[in-house]
Scaffold this active site. Sequence first.
Site, PDB file in Angstrom:
ATOM      1  N   CYS A  75       0.876  -1.176   0.000  1.00 54.90           N
ATOM      2  CA  CYS A  75       0.000   0.000   0.000  1.00 54.90           C
ATOM      3  C   CYS A  75       0.910   1.221   0.000  1.00 54.90           C
ATOM      4  CB  CYS A  75      -0.917   0.000   1.220  1.00 54.90           C
ATOM      5  SG  CYS A  75      -1.960   1.475   1.309  1.00 54.90           S
ATOM      6  N   HIS A 172      -2.201  -4.989 -10.476  1.00 53.28           N
ATOM      7  CA  HIS A 172      -2.919  -3.849 -11.070  1.00 53.28           C
ATOM      8  C   HIS A 172      -3.225  -4.109 -12.536  1.00 53.28           C
ATOM      9  CE1 HIS A 172      -2.234  -1.138  -7.614  1.00 53.28           C
ATOM     10  NE2 HIS A 172      -1.152  -1.872  -7.447  1.00 53.28           N
ATOM     11  N   GLU A 221     -10.162  -0.072  -6.104  1.00 50.37           N
ATOM     12  CA  GLU A 221      -9.182  -0.923  -5.434  1.00 50.37           C
ATOM     13  C   GLU A 221      -9.744  -2.288  -5.055  1.00 50.37           C
ATOM     14  OE1 GLU A 221      -6.663   0.321  -2.347  1.00 50.37           O
ATOM     15  OE2 GLU A 221      -6.518   2.404  -3.004  1.00 50.37           O
ATOM     16  N   CYS A 230      -4.611   5.888  -5.077  1.00 51.59           N
ATOM     17  CA  CYS A 230      -3.995   4.576  -4.846  1.00 51.59           C
ATOM     18  C   CYS A 230      -2.524   4.722  -5.214  1.00 51.59           C
ATOM     19  CB  CYS A 230      -4.667   3.521  -5.699  1.00 51.59           C
ATOM     20  SG  CYS A 230      -3.946   1.869  -5.546  1.00 51.59           S
ATOM     21  N   GLY A 233      -1.164   1.917  -7.227  1.00 50.26           N
ATOM     22  CA  GLY A 233      -1.876   2.019  -8.511  1.00 50.26           C
ATOM     23  C   GLY A 233      -1.285   3.105  -9.392  1.00 50.26           C
TER      24      GLY A 233
HETATM   25  N1  LIG Z   1      -6.195  -2.392  -2.462  1.00 50.81           N
HETATM   26  C1  LIG Z   1      -4.782  -2.741  -2.601  1.00 50.81           C
HETATM   27  C2  LIG Z   1      -4.030  -2.428  -1.289  1.00 50.81           C
HETATM   28  C3  LIG Z   1      -3.957  -0.927  -1.005  1.00 50.81           C
HETATM   29  C4  LIG Z   1      -3.277  -0.172  -2.117  1.00 50.81           C
HETATM   30  C5  LIG Z   1      -3.440   1.355  -2.120  1.00 50.81           C
HETATM   31  N2  LIG Z   1      -4.270   1.917  -1.101  1.00 50.81           N
HETATM   32  C6  LIG Z   1      -2.100   2.061  -2.264  1.00 50.81           C
HETATM   33  O1  LIG Z   1      -1.986   3.230  -1.848  1.00 50.81           O
HETATM   34  O2  LIG Z   1      -1.170   1.449  -2.849  1.00 50.81           O
HETATM   35  C7  LIG Z   1      -4.665  -4.238  -2.910  1.00 50.81           C
HETATM   36  O3  LIG Z   1      -5.584  -4.991  -2.561  1.00 50.81           O
HETATM   37  O4  LIG Z   1      -3.651  -4.630  -3.499  1.00 50.81           O
END
Ligand SMILES: N[C@H](CCC[C@H](N)C(=O)O)C(=O)O
Length: 294
Positions: A75, A172, A221, A230, A233
């Site tokens: 994250c 992603h 997400e 994100c 992301g």
């Molecule tokens: N939902 C993402 C985790 C949080 C990523 C995001 N909040 C960031 O800032 O990288 C996943 O399941 O891989």
Amino acid sequence: MHIRFTKMQGAGNDFVVLDETRGRLPLRRAHYRRLADRHFGVGADQILSVRPSPAPGIDFEYVIHNADGGQVQQCGNGARCFARYVRSRGLTHQDVLRVQTLAGVIELHLVADGGVRVDMGRPAFAPARLPFDAAGLRPLPQGSGEKWPLALEDKGVDAIFHVAIASMGNPHAVLLVDDVERADVARLGPLIEGHPRFPERVNAGFLQILDRAQVRLRVYERGAGETLACGSGACAAVACGIRLGLLERQVQVHTRGGRLEIAWSGDPADTVFMTGPAVTVFEGSIELPDELPD
Ligand SMILES: N[C@H](CCC[C@H](N)C(=O)O)C(=O)O
């Protein structure tokens, strides 16, 4: 059980941060879901746990759970908040931190303006690294990258969307769109996130190229729904855009929650750097039932 927490946000991606440096909290999946619940809990996109160093040369362990309670590998926005958190609570006095995630070790640099610069590690594009089941699919080559055809069955209609894919430790899929504000994120996001060709599901990015150094990005997400930003992301979307020959090596990513700076050389042996804000919103505590149904 009585839980003390800190609420933080990075470009509007919001987190409950838990200090587990003096002992592990007895939390299960249902507890993480309850903490993230915006009506029955505190409310957050992810729950971040700060745990003691797991090995010499590593400063902390960084554990991430999505709002649905699932533990995940990475994250990026959370990493910046993690760095700001451990510094502001006196858990470290270092300006550079090495933290262990499920995806490996990342390096966090606290910078003077209150922001944080994160070495997010190397991107990976091979389907097996996400994982993405590419069996029987022929990618569309573009630049030094490619786009993969993804059949999205929606209201009985099978439409083919071409997505670029990348792993930043977490998976992603990136769909190029003409206008992020007109993209049907609410409909396409869940269809991509839960697509059977992503056995561990996927974060679905919607990328609008403004010019070779500026993009707009929305992300639906995995395990959280659409967030205001994100971080991983943004890294994945820029890395895919560079490989497709659409972007320079330094890109400003405009998200609904704020701006992130992403830098990558384009060489898969090189790591991706992300710089952005990390803000403490409030401190609090919450009473959680010891037992919660899964
Ligand atoms: N939902 C993402 C985790 C949080 C990523 C995001 N909040 C960031 O800032 O990288 C996943 O399941 O891989």
